[in-house]
Scaffold this motif. Sequence first.
Motif, PDB file in Angstrom:
ATOM      1  N   LYS A 121       0.808  -1.222   0.000  1.00  0.00           N
ATOM      2  CA  LYS A 121       0.000   0.000   0.000  1.00  0.00           C
ATOM      3  C   LYS A 121       0.840   1.270   0.000  1.00  0.00           C
ATOM      4  O   LYS A 121       0.298   2.373   0.066  1.00  0.00           O
ATOM      5  CB  LYS A 121      -0.924   0.004   1.234  1.00  0.00           C
ATOM      6  N   ARG A 122       2.136   1.125  -0.103  1.00  0.00           N
ATOM      7  CA  ARG A 122       2.985   2.308   0.041  1.00  0.00           C
ATOM      8  C   ARG A 122       2.847   3.296  -1.106  1.00  0.00           C
ATOM      9  O   ARG A 122       3.164   4.474  -0.940  1.00  0.00           O
ATOM     10  CB  ARG A 122       4.453   1.892   0.196  1.00  0.00           C
ATOM     11  N   GLU A 123       2.414   2.809  -2.306  1.00  0.00           N
ATOM     12  CA  GLU A 123       2.258   3.764  -3.398  1.00  0.00           C
ATOM     13  C   GLU A 123       1.205   4.824  -3.074  1.00  0.00           C
ATOM     14  O   GLU A 123       1.172   5.889  -3.700  1.00  0.00           O
ATOM     15  CB  GLU A 123       1.888   3.052  -4.703  1.00  0.00           C
ATOM     16  N   GLU A 124       0.339   4.535  -2.063  1.00  0.00           N
ATOM     17  CA  GLU A 124      -0.648   5.529  -1.646  1.00  0.00           C
ATOM     18  C   GLU A 124       0.021   6.767  -1.051  1.00  0.00           C
ATOM     19  O   GLU A 124      -0.590   7.846  -0.990  1.00  0.00           O
ATOM     20  CB  GLU A 124      -1.602   4.914  -0.605  1.00  0.00           C
ATOM     21  N   LEU A 125       1.259   6.619  -0.626  1.00  0.00           N
ATOM     22  CA  LEU A 125       1.978   7.741  -0.017  1.00  0.00           C
ATOM     23  C   LEU A 125       2.656   8.633  -1.059  1.00  0.00           C
ATOM     24  O   LEU A 125       3.137   9.714  -0.720  1.00  0.00           O
ATOM     25  CB  LEU A 125       3.040   7.217   0.957  1.00  0.00           C
ATOM     26  N   ILE A 126       2.738   8.164  -2.302  1.00  0.00           N
ATOM     27  CA  ILE A 126       3.498   8.897  -3.318  1.00  0.00           C
ATOM     28  C   ILE A 126       2.997  10.331  -3.489  1.00  0.00           C
ATOM     29  O   ILE A 126       3.807  11.273  -3.536  1.00  0.00           O
ATOM     30  CB  ILE A 126       3.481   8.131  -4.655  1.00  0.00           C
ATOM     31  N   PRO A 127       1.676  10.576  -3.573  1.00  0.00           N
ATOM     32  CA  PRO A 127       1.228  11.975  -3.714  1.00  0.00           C
ATOM     33  C   PRO A 127       1.685  12.864  -2.560  1.00  0.00           C
ATOM     34  O   PRO A 127       2.109  14.007  -2.778  1.00  0.00           O
ATOM     35  CB  PRO A 127      -0.299  11.859  -3.759  1.00  0.00           C
ATOM     36  N   LEU A 128       1.613  12.347  -1.334  1.00  0.00           N
ATOM     37  CA  LEU A 128       2.031  13.139  -0.178  1.00  0.00           C
ATOM     38  C   LEU A 128       3.524  13.448  -0.227  1.00  0.00           C
ATOM     39  O   LEU A 128       3.950  14.579   0.026  1.00  0.00           O
ATOM     40  CB  LEU A 128       1.708  12.379   1.114  1.00  0.00           C
ATOM     41  N   ILE A 129       4.315  12.417  -0.557  1.00  0.00           N
ATOM     42  CA  ILE A 129       5.770  12.609  -0.595  1.00  0.00           C
ATOM     43  C   ILE A 129       6.139  13.635  -1.655  1.00  0.00           C
ATOM     44  O   ILE A 129       6.939  14.554  -1.413  1.00  0.00           O
ATOM     45  CB  ILE A 129       6.472  11.261  -0.872  1.00  0.00           C
ATOM     46  N   LEU A 130       5.559  13.509  -2.849  1.00  0.00           N
ATOM     47  CA  LEU A 130       5.906  14.405  -3.945  1.00  0.00           C
ATOM     48  C   LEU A 130       5.446  15.836  -3.677  1.00  0.00           C
ATOM     49  O   LEU A 130       6.177  16.796  -3.950  1.00  0.00           O
ATOM     50  CB  LEU A 130       5.286  13.895  -5.246  1.00  0.00           C
ATOM     51  N   CYS A 131       4.256  15.968  -3.168  1.00  0.00           N
ATOM     52  CA  CYS A 131       3.734  17.301  -2.878  1.00  0.00           C
ATOM     53  C   CYS A 131       4.611  18.003  -1.846  1.00  0.00           C
ATOM     54  O   CYS A 131       4.962  19.176  -1.977  1.00  0.00           O
ATOM     55  CB  CYS A 131       2.301  17.195  -2.379  1.00  0.00           C
TER      56      CYS A 131
END
Length: 735
Positions: A78-88
Motif C-alpha cells: 500500500k505504500r504507493e498511496e503515499l506517493i502523492p504526499l511525498i511528492l507534494c
Amino acid sequence: MDYHTSTDMGLAALSSKTLLHFHRLSPAFQQALLSFCRMCSDSRLGAEVSRIADSEESVMLMLGRCLPHIVPNVLLAKREELIPLILCTACLHPEPKERDKLLHILFNLIKRPDDEQRQMILTGCVAFARHVGPTRVEAELLPQCWEQINHKYPERRLLVAESCGALAPYLPKEIRSSLVLSMLQQMLAEDKADMVREAVVKSLSIIMGYIDDPDKYSQGFELMLLSLGDPSERVVSAVHQVFIPAFAAWTTELGTLQTALIPSLLARIEKLLMQGEHVLDEYKLHVFLSALQSLIPPLFAVVLQNAPFTSRAKLTGDISAIEVTRFPRPASPLQDVATIIGSREMLSALLLLYDYQLEHEGTTGWDSLLWVVNQLLPQLIEIVGRINVTSSSCVHEFSRFFWRLCRTFGKIFTNTKVKPQFQEILRLSEENVDTSDGNDILTKATVPIYATGVLTCYNQDEDRKLLVGFLEDVMTTLSLSHAPLDSLKASFVELGANPVYHELLLTVLWYGVVHTSALVRCTAARMFELVLRGMSEALVDRRAAPALITLCSGPEFSVRISTIPAFGTIMETVTQKELLERVKMQLASFLEDPQYQDQHSLHMEIIRTFGRVGPNAEPRFRDECIPESDFYRMNSNALIHGAARCFGSFPSLTSCAVISEEVMVNHFLPGLRCLRADMEQLSPEHEVILSSMIKDPIHTITTSEMIYAKTKFLSKMGQLTTSGAMLANVFQRKK
C-alpha cells in the motif's frame, strides 16, 4: 511523568480563550479540574498533534517531519498511496535537505517495485519535474538516480533506467547529452539484467529524440551497434522498435541519414566480407544488415519529404489510396512510414504523387531518390555478389532485406529501378557462365537473392511468370555450361521453405523434366530433393512422383541416378502406402535390371540415400526395402570405388531400433563381411575392427540377445566412424 507535570503541560496547551469558559472558577480549581484530561504533548507525535498547522508552509514542514516516520509502518503493498504526499511535500518544502530526504524516501519507498508501482513513481517524478523546472530536476532528482545505478535489486536499477528516459524532456539540454547519456551508456555496458538493458535502450531512444548536439552522432552510432550486439533478444528487439527509428529521425534532421549512417553500415558489411572470405562472421553480418533493414522506412520518408512534388501535396482526408498490404508490417509505430511522415492523410497524398512522378516524370532533380538508385542499389548488388551462396542464413537475410526495400519503395520503383540493375548483371546465356574466368555471376548469391528477394515481392500472374522464367533460364544455363548448381539450390531451398511456392517450383522442375538436354534433366532430378521436404503428400503424389518416374524412363544413367536422393526423401517424409510402394518398385528396378549390375555410381548413391533416410523411414517399408536392395552385394562392388562412404551408411541404418533380426543377420552382417574382405586389401589396420563388429552380433544373436547385439554393434561402429577422415585418405592413396 507525575500527575502535576502532566496537568501543567495539558493546561499550557489550552488557549486563553478556552479558559474564559471557566470565569466563575478559580485558576487553581480550573487546573485541578482539567488535569483529568490525559494528553501526551511531550512526545514527538504529541507535539505534532498539539500544534495544528495554520499555513501552507507549516503544513509542508509538518509533512516533512512526519512522513519519514509514517512510511516504514505502511504495508509494502500500500505504500504507493503515499506517493502523492511525498511528492507534494518534496515539491513545496522550503528546505533543500528535507526535500532530498523526501525524494530519497520516494526512490526507496518499495524494496522491489513491480511494473505498476514503478509507473506510479515515474508518473510522480514527471509531475514533480513539470512543476519545479530543469534546474531542480538536475539538482534533486538526478542524484537519486545516480545513487541507485548499481543497486543490488534489478527492479531498482530498472527504475533508474526508466527515470532517465521519463525525465529527459525536463532536463537541461547539456545534462541530457552528457551526464544522463553517460549513465545510460554505463548501464548498457555493465548491467547483467536483460530487463534493465532493455529499459536503457528505450531511454536512450528518448534521449536521441531530444539531443541537439551534432558531436554526439558518433557516440549514438556506437551505442546502436553495442545494443544490437546484445545477447538478449528483448534488448535487440527494443533497438529495432525504438532506438534505430529515433536515431534515424535525428540523423534525418542533421541531414546525415544518407551521407553518414547508411554508408557507415554498408562500409562495415563490406569490410566484414573482405575479412571473412573463408570464415564469415555471420552474426556480425546479421547485426549490420538488420540495422540497415530497420532504416528502410525512414529512408523512404526522406525520399518522399524531399521529392519535387512535396509542396504540391494536399490533405484531402481520403486515405483509401493506401492499400493494407502497401507496406511491410512495421516492427513498431515508430517504423510506420505514416507516423514518420506525420499522418496517413499526408502519406496518402504523397504516395499518389510519388507513383505518378516515377511513372511519368522521372527522377530529374530528385536527389534523395537518385542516391538510392545510383549509389545504394549498385553497392548492395555488388555486396550480394560477394556472399557465399552456400550460406543459407546470409542468403535469407539479404533476401528479406531486398524484399522489404522493394515493398516499401513500391512496385513501379521495383520494376523500373531494381529489376533492371539485377538483370543487367544477370545476363542469361551460355557464354555468360564461364567458371574458369571467375566472373560466374550466375553461380553467386545474386541469383537466389534476386529470385527470392525481388521477384517474390509482388504476386500477380506476370510476377509469377517472371520468377518461373528466371529459374528456368538459370537451370538451363548452369546445366549446359557445367557450372556449379549452388545458386539454383539456394533459390529452391529459400522458396521451398514457403508452401506458397511449391506449385511454382514444380512447374519449373517439369520444364527441366521434359527438356531435350540430359544435363538439364539431370539438374531437375537433383532439385526435386530440395523441395519435397515439407511438401504436402497430395502434391508429391500428384506431381512430384510422376515427374521423377518420367525421368527414370529416359535412356541416360546419369539422370536416373540423380533421381535416387529424391526417392529417398519421399521414403523419409511420406506415409501414404501406395506412394511408398511405387518408390520401392522403382528402387528395386535399379537393382534387379542386369544393365545396372556394374553401375557402381548408382550403388553408391543408393547406399548414401539409405544411410540418410534409414533412421526416419517407415519401419516396415524399410525392412522390406533393404533386403530387396541386395545391400551386401552393393557394398562389396561399390567399395572399390568409394569404400570410405560406406562407413557412414552402416551406423545410420543400424541405429534404427526396430530393424529386425532377419535383416541384421541376412543382410547387414553379409555386407560387413564384404567390407572386411575388401579392407584386407585396402586398409589392413582397420580389418580388426570389422572382425570384432561381425563376431559380437553372431554370438549374441545365436543366444537370442538381439538388443545387446545392436548395442555392441553400434558401439563398434562408432569407433570406425571416428576414423572416417583417416580412412578416406587411405582409400585415396590406394586407388
